[in-house]
Enzyme design. Structure first.
Site, mmCIF file in Angstrom:
data_model
loop_
_atom_site.group_PDB
_atom_site.id
_atom_site.type_symbol
_atom_site.label_atom_id
_atom_site.label_comp_id
_atom_site.label_asym_id
_atom_site.label_seq_id
_atom_site.Cartn_x
_atom_site.Cartn_y
_atom_site.Cartn_z
ATOM 1 N N HIS A 1 -15.167 -25.857 -21.535
ATOM 2 C CA HIS A 1 -14.682 -24.619 -20.928
ATOM 3 C C HIS A 1 -13.205 -24.483 -21.276
ATOM 4 O O HIS A 1 -12.526 -25.471 -21.585
ATOM 5 C CB HIS A 1 -14.879 -24.632 -19.414
ATOM 6 C CG HIS A 1 -14.653 -23.294 -18.775
ATOM 7 N ND1 HIS A 1 -15.259 -22.149 -19.225
ATOM 8 C CD2 HIS A 1 -13.864 -22.919 -17.710
ATOM 9 C CE1 HIS A 1 -14.885 -21.131 -18.473
ATOM 10 N NE2 HIS A 1 -14.026 -21.563 -17.567
ATOM 11 N N ASP B 1 -8.865 -18.049 -15.121
ATOM 12 C CA ASP B 1 -10.236 -18.371 -15.517
ATOM 13 C C ASP B 1 -11.100 -17.152 -15.230
ATOM 14 O O ASP B 1 -11.362 -16.826 -14.069
ATOM 15 C CB ASP B 1 -10.739 -19.591 -14.744
ATOM 16 C CG ASP B 1 -12.162 -20.000 -15.141
ATOM 17 O OD1 ASP B 1 -12.773 -19.324 -15.996
ATOM 18 O OD2 ASP B 1 -12.665 -20.992 -14.578
ATOM 19 N N CYS C 1 -15.561 -18.321 -23.912
ATOM 20 C CA CYS C 1 -14.354 -18.523 -23.113
ATOM 21 C C CYS C 1 -13.112 -18.721 -23.967
ATOM 22 O O CYS C 1 -12.017 -18.283 -23.602
ATOM 23 C CB CYS C 1 -14.535 -19.692 -22.147
ATOM 24 S SG CYS C 1 -15.065 -21.241 -22.924
#
Length: 210
Positions: A80, A96, A21
């Site tokens: 994250h 996201d 991520c």
């Protein structure tokens, strides 16, 4: 978001590698910088984590509405990373690539459905957020991807096809971004409540354009 208003590629056209991520967000920042579809000063990289995730065998960062999740159960990450756009005359947006929610998604919707509240979960799972300006992140972030390797040297998850992101001075400083110690790394560290109070309030109180 209407197609003519889109300032990023569609979700499916973004550079994306599962479980990387931080690099996915770096690539989003790179797109904004090269295409100039939004002022870079509006963009902030947000690492969501806590100090409890340092226990290697435990994951302590719950997020809901993740594409790898199952129904209403949260996905428990060790950390994250998302991209936040703080616009002067409109509500803040979250980018996201791992969420089931829209891309981008308003921060208020993302907060209500993906972040939810720390007040209903055990303290060990409370989230902290490190917020770094996009230009600072692109200038300083480096990862040799060693955190994704198993003890035998094999990959836990396949890495991106492009070369590792590194600076002239550093090959690996990911932990400095994941750390929620204010004295470490770059940017500012907030509790979840502090983060939402600051950024949802800023959005709702922004003056109307003339």
């Amino acid at each position: 978001m209407e197609r003519e208003d889109r300032i990023t590629p569609s979700r499916g056209d973004c550079v994306y590698t599962s479980c990387y991520c931080e690099e996915n967000v770096w690539k989003l920042c790179e797109f904004f910088r090269s295409e100039r579809t939004a002022p870079l000063q509006e963009l902030f990289v947000v690492f969501i984590s806590n100090e409890n995730r340092k226990v290697k065998t435990l994951k302590k960062v719950p997020l809901w509405k993740q594409r790898s999740g199952c129904g209403e159960q949260p996905v428990i990450w060790d950390y994250h990373v998302v991209l936040l756009q703080v616009r002067r005359h409109s509500s803040a947006l979250v980018y996201d690539l791992d969420t089931e929610l829209s891309f981008p998604c308003s921060l208020k919707v993302y907060a209500a459905q993906a972040l939810r509240s720390d007040r209903t979960i055990q303290p060990a799972y409370h989230r902290m957020l490190r917020v770094i300006s996009a230009d600072c992140f692109m200038l300083n972030f480096a990862s040799d991807r060693s955190h994704m390797k198993k003890s035998d040297g094999s990959w836990g998850m396949p890495p991106p096809l492009y070369p590792p992101i590194q600076t002239t001075e550093c090959q690996m400083n990911l932990e400095d971004f994941i750390s929620m110690k204010p004295a470490v790394g770059w940017g500012e560290v907030f509790s979840l409540d502090q983060f939402l109070l600051r950024h949802t309030w800023e959005s709702s109180s922004a003056p109307a354009s003339s």
